[in-house]
Motif scaffolding. Sequence first.
Motif, PDB file in Angstrom:
ATOM      1  N   MET A  85       0.844  -1.195   0.000  1.00  0.00           N
ATOM      2  CA  MET A  85       0.000   0.000   0.000  1.00  0.00           C
ATOM      3  C   MET A  85       0.874   1.239   0.000  1.00  0.00           C
ATOM      4  SD  MET A  85      -2.668   1.268   2.951  1.00  0.00           S
ATOM      5  CE  MET A  85      -3.378   2.902   2.874  1.00  0.00           C
ATOM      6  N   PRO A  86       0.618   2.248  -0.851  1.00  0.00           N
ATOM      7  CA  PRO A  86       1.405   3.469  -0.844  1.00  0.00           C
ATOM      8  C   PRO A  86       1.260   4.187   0.482  1.00  0.00           C
ATOM      9  CG  PRO A  86       0.081   3.299  -2.837  1.00  0.00           C
ATOM     10  CD  PRO A  86      -0.383   2.228  -1.915  1.00  0.00           C
ATOM     11  N   SER A  87       2.293   4.912   0.845  1.00  0.00           N
ATOM     12  CA  SER A  87       2.253   5.651   2.099  1.00  0.00           C
ATOM     13  C   SER A  87       1.128   6.664   2.081  1.00  0.00           C
ATOM     14  CB  SER A  87       3.585   6.382   2.334  1.00  0.00           C
ATOM     15  OG  SER A  87       3.486   7.219   3.463  1.00  0.00           O
ATOM     16  N   ALA A  88       0.403   6.745   3.234  1.00  0.00           N
ATOM     17  CA  ALA A  88      -0.670   7.727   3.368  1.00  0.00           C
ATOM     18  C   ALA A  88      -0.126   9.096   3.734  1.00  0.00           C
ATOM     19  CB  ALA A  88      -1.656   7.260   4.449  1.00  0.00           C
ATOM     20  N   GLY A 120       1.689 -13.430  11.462  1.00  0.00           N
ATOM     21  CA  GLY A 120       1.132 -13.525  10.117  1.00  0.00           C
ATOM     22  C   GLY A 120      -0.322 -13.150   9.989  1.00  0.00           C
ATOM     23  N   TYR A 121      -0.861 -12.372  10.945  1.00  0.00           N
ATOM     24  CA  TYR A 121      -2.292 -12.093  10.919  1.00  0.00           C
ATOM     25  C   TYR A 121      -2.668 -10.886  10.054  1.00  0.00           C
ATOM     26  CZ  TYR A 121      -2.450 -15.425  14.775  1.00  0.00           C
ATOM     27  OH  TYR A 121      -2.323 -16.552  15.549  1.00  0.00           O
ATOM     28  N   GLY A 122      -1.689 -10.127   9.561  1.00  0.00           N
ATOM     29  CA  GLY A 122      -1.983  -9.039   8.631  1.00  0.00           C
ATOM     30  C   GLY A 122      -2.916  -7.993   9.184  1.00  0.00           C
ATOM     31  N   MET A 123      -2.618  -7.481  10.370  1.00  0.00           N
ATOM     32  CA  MET A 123      -3.493  -6.560  11.072  1.00  0.00           C
ATOM     33  C   MET A 123      -3.227  -5.117  10.644  1.00  0.00           C
ATOM     34  SD  MET A 123      -5.815  -7.296  13.442  1.00  0.00           S
ATOM     35  CE  MET A 123      -5.131  -8.859  13.991  1.00  0.00           C
ATOM     36  N   GLY A 124      -4.172  -4.525   9.898  1.00  0.00           N
ATOM     37  CA  GLY A 124      -4.092  -3.107   9.561  1.00  0.00           C
ATOM     38  C   GLY A 124      -4.699  -2.275  10.676  1.00  0.00           C
ATOM     39  N   GLY A 125      -5.201  -1.092  10.338  1.00  0.00           N
ATOM     40  CA  GLY A 125      -5.786  -0.275  11.388  1.00  0.00           C
ATOM     41  C   GLY A 125      -6.431   0.994  10.868  1.00  0.00           C
ATOM     42  N   VAL A 150       2.549   8.728  10.533  1.00  0.00           N
ATOM     43  CA  VAL A 150       1.786   7.707   9.808  1.00  0.00           C
ATOM     44  C   VAL A 150       2.702   6.588   9.325  1.00  0.00           C
ATOM     45  CG1 VAL A 150       0.452   7.258   7.705  1.00  0.00           C
ATOM     46  CG2 VAL A 150      -0.092   9.229   9.128  1.00  0.00           C
ATOM     47  N   ARG A 151       3.910   6.951   8.927  1.00  0.00           N
ATOM     48  CA  ARG A 151       4.832   5.938   8.420  1.00  0.00           C
ATOM     49  C   ARG A 151       5.258   4.959   9.512  1.00  0.00           C
ATOM     50  NH1 ARG A 151       6.248  10.237   4.730  1.00  0.00           N
ATOM     51  NH2 ARG A 151       7.652  11.258   6.201  1.00  0.00           N
ATOM     52  N   THR A 152       5.261   5.402  10.767  1.00  0.00           N
ATOM     53  CA  THR A 152       5.591   4.468  11.845  1.00  0.00           C
ATOM     54  C   THR A 152       4.497   3.420  11.995  1.00  0.00           C
ATOM     55  OG1 THR A 152       4.538   5.646  13.712  1.00  0.00           O
ATOM     56  CG2 THR A 152       6.731   6.373  13.054  1.00  0.00           C
ATOM     57  N   MET A 153       3.241   3.812  11.782  1.00  0.00           N
ATOM     58  CA  MET A 153       2.145   2.854  11.863  1.00  0.00           C
ATOM     59  C   MET A 153       2.184   1.887  10.698  1.00  0.00           C
ATOM     60  SD  MET A 153      -1.026   5.196  13.272  1.00  0.00           S
ATOM     61  CE  MET A 153      -0.763   6.626  12.206  1.00  0.00           C
ATOM     62  N   GLU A 154       2.512   2.385   9.519  1.00  0.00           N
ATOM     63  CA  GLU A 154       2.602   1.520   8.340  1.00  0.00           C
ATOM     64  C   GLU A 154       3.743   0.518   8.469  1.00  0.00           C
ATOM     65  OE1 GLU A 154       0.736   4.471   4.930  1.00  0.00           O
ATOM     66  OE2 GLU A 154       2.908   4.411   5.223  1.00  0.00           O
ATOM     67  N   ALA A 155       4.791   0.889   9.217  1.00  0.00           N
ATOM     68  CA  ALA A 155       5.911  -0.035   9.412  1.00  0.00           C
ATOM     69  C   ALA A 155       5.498  -1.242  10.248  1.00  0.00           C
ATOM     70  CB  ALA A 155       7.078   0.690  10.081  1.00  0.00           C
ATOM     71  N   VAL A 156       4.470  -1.065  11.097  1.00  0.00           N
ATOM     72  CA  VAL A 156       3.981  -2.171  11.924  1.00  0.00           C
ATOM     73  C   VAL A 156       3.064  -3.077  11.112  1.00  0.00           C
ATOM     74  CG1 VAL A 156       2.574  -2.748  13.948  1.00  0.00           C
ATOM     75  CG2 VAL A 156       4.233  -0.883  14.069  1.00  0.00           C
ATOM     76  N   GLY A 157       2.317  -2.492  10.185  1.00  0.00           N
ATOM     77  CA  GLY A 157       1.411  -3.285   9.372  1.00  0.00           C
ATOM     78  C   GLY A 157       0.494  -2.403   8.551  1.00  0.00           C
ATOM     79  N   THR A 158       0.108  -2.892   7.398  1.00  0.00           N
ATOM     80  CA  THR A 158      -0.804  -2.182   6.514  1.00  0.00           C
ATOM     81  C   THR A 158      -1.954  -3.130   6.152  1.00  0.00           C
ATOM     82  OG1 THR A 158       0.467  -2.872   4.560  1.00  0.00           O
ATOM     83  CG2 THR A 158       1.001  -0.714   5.535  1.00  0.00           C
ATOM     84  N   PRO A 159      -3.066  -2.544   5.651  1.00  0.00           N
ATOM     85  CA  PRO A 159      -3.279  -1.127   5.329  1.00  0.00           C
ATOM     86  C   PRO A 159      -3.718  -0.316   6.544  1.00  0.00           C
ATOM     87  CG  PRO A 159      -5.188  -2.412   4.663  1.00  0.00           C
ATOM     88  CD  PRO A 159      -4.184  -3.403   5.192  1.00  0.00           C
ATOM     89  N   MET A 160      -3.333   0.973   6.541  1.00  0.00           N
ATOM     90  CA  MET A 160      -3.772   1.915   7.551  1.00  0.00           C
ATOM     91  C   MET A 160      -4.751   2.895   6.902  1.00  0.00           C
ATOM     92  SD  MET A 160      -2.336   0.964  10.340  1.00  0.00           S
ATOM     93  CE  MET A 160      -2.913   2.371  11.305  1.00  0.00           C
ATOM     94  N   PHE A 161      -5.848   3.168   7.609  1.00  0.00           N
ATOM     95  CA  PHE A 161      -6.894   4.029   7.063  1.00  0.00           C
ATOM     96  C   PHE A 161      -7.107   5.228   7.978  1.00  0.00           C
ATOM     97  CE2 PHE A 161      -7.933  -0.396   5.933  1.00  0.00           C
ATOM     98  CZ  PHE A 161      -7.890  -0.292   4.538  1.00  0.00           C
TER      99      PHE A 161
END
Length: 301
Positions: free
Chosen positions: A1-4, A149-154, A169-180
């Motif tokens: 996912m592209p960075s938000a 491996g649960y692929g948890m976005g947020g 926002v990039r720190t959250m994306e580093a933990v997992g995507t997609p972030m909304f």
Amino acid sequence: MPSAAPDDDEITGSWSDWATDRTLRLLIGGALKLPYERRVPLFGKISRRVIAPLAGYTRRSRDNLARVWPDMPEAERRAIAERVSENAGRVLIENYSNPEFTRRAAHFDCSGPGLEVIEQTRAAGRPVIVVSGHFGNYEAARACLNARGYGMGGLYRPMSNAYFNSHYVRTMEAVGTPMFPLGKSGMKGMLRHLSRGGATMLLNDLHVKKGRRLRFMGLPAMTAISAAELAVKYDAPLVPAWATRIDGGLDYRVEVDAPIPHGDPEQMTQAFNDALEARITADPEQWFWVHRRWKVGARRG
């Protein structure tokens, strides 16, 4: 996912916001040059002694503690508020410390009856909604689950300082995507994600103007019931998860509760409030008392 997160030249904001962001960038950048074991406690001390007092967070924590526990001695409230400020600084620099933080999170102790529910639901290709609050380090729970491996976005609420938000926002994306981002477009994206069997984590302990008047820490608090509504709509388990800092150190204990039974969304959300309240009561310094969770006029009773 592209960075938000937009580039800095696309951001508009006040001079004060820009200056605050640049100061924080310098502090964070300097801390990141240190080994992880030194940077986390050091940034906690910087937060407790400098950032939180200047931002008014320490005072707000004391005021909130007095609102919830009016009989607590002032000295105890001050001590808790200072530890809250220190924990907030540790959380901030931990979240900027990737990939070190996510590597460490893969080895956090993780247990609880909800863990098997998440595993089975994800294996079946069905959506999962994990719900938590600003307790310990909420990203430690998401990072630990994603390491499995649960692929948890947020879904996240953008910070009022757009300059700081652009890189946070990039720190959250580093933990997992997609972030909304919270808002119409972000909600549409998250709904699509859930409808395709995705997993997401929501924090549900902030004041929401258009929420429902529920009880939290013995006081009325406007609370979003959307997480429960989505769980019912998409037949997704609503699973509370918590990451508690162990002995004021660098590691966390991640506990995944049994799912909240489906039913009336207000009652489901109240059950979440009660679960978070129990954790805060047992370990008050781990919750972010700096938020304006209750509006003026809220009283016990």
